[in-house]
Design a protein around this motif. Structure first.
Motif: not given
Length: 258
Positions: A133, A192, A195, A239
């Motif tokens: 991430y 965070k 992805k 991702a």
């Protein structure tokens, strides 16, 4: 009253930032920050052209060599996702072996150093975790003179790159590479992120930022730059899983040797 007039005058006076005033007193001179693998830090005057001439304590060697100036702020990014800041004019002199960085900052012995560089106001960086991430962080958000540093990335950090390009290439432990536009990453002060790449097993190993117009490349273990002419074959959606790295890609699965 006279007192009232004086108070009024002070109220209209501009507020002076004490830190800026102190920085203005520091002579601006080029230095080179030397940080050993075992975490001993020092600063040498001028630029070091040949790092092989540097001496270290027995069993230690060069970890980071950072060109800077005495007026700069040194940013240190640790694997626990924290940034630490040190004023370059306060670093130990290179006339000695330096001082242990872990005595200057609250750094656990189990925490690795991911990146060390001189702060540049307005610059942006790509940060990414081992879980795959990441996001783009304004570098100004990393400044914190606390011994405990500043928590910026959630998760175990593995990547810190200057966001100087329009595409991001990522590679996992599985040897698969994925490339997508850098604009697909959000800009955040901390967190965070989103992805970057999917893995059935393993984790994110490395990443690289580049401009499509200039083309992509990697550096082999001998320090030679290899042009990646067909990099567009690895373009995909963020991702995604990606595809196996091109023939000749370093066995370390890194775009640049560490």
């Amino acid at each position: 009253t006279v007192i009232g007039k004086r108070r009024s005058q002070f109220a209209d006076a501009p507020v002076v930032d004490a830190s800026v005033a102190i920085e203005a007193l520091v002579a601006r001179e080029p230095i080179t920050v030397i940080l050993s693998e075992r975490g001993w830090i020092r600063a040498a005057k001028g630029r070091i052209e040949d790092p092989s001439e540097l001496k270290f304590k027995e069993g230690d060697k060069l970890g980071f060599l950072v060109p800077a100036e005495t007026t700069d702020k040194l940013l240190i990014f640790a694997s626990d996702g924290r940034f630490f800041t040190l004023p370059c004019d306060k670093l130990p002199s290179a006339r000695s072996a330096g001082e242990p960085l872990r005595l200057m900052l609250d750094l656990d012995d189990r925490v690795d150093l991911i990146d060390v560089f001189a702060h540049k106001p307005g610059r942006k960086r790509v940060l990414a975790s081992k879980a795959g991430y990441g996001f783009i962080m304004p570098e100004d958000e990393a400044i914190a003179f606390r011994r405990a540093g500043k928590q910026v990335l959630n998760g175990e950090a593995v990547v810190s790159l200057e966001a100087a390009g329009d595409h991001l290439a990522v590679i996992g432990d599985n040897g698969k590479v994925l490339i997508f536009p850098l604009a697909e990453l959000p800009e955040m002060p901390r967190g965070k992120g989103v992805k970057l790449q999917s893995y059935r097993e393993g984790a994110l190993r490395d990443a690289a930022v580049f401009n499509a117009e200039d083309g992509a490349s990697w550096t082999d273990a001998a320090g030679r730059t290899r042009v990646w002419a067909d990099w567009r074959d690895w373009l995909g959606r963020r991702a995604g899983a990606g595809r196996l790295a091109p023939k000749g890609f370093p066995a370390s699965k890194r775009f640049r040797p560490r």
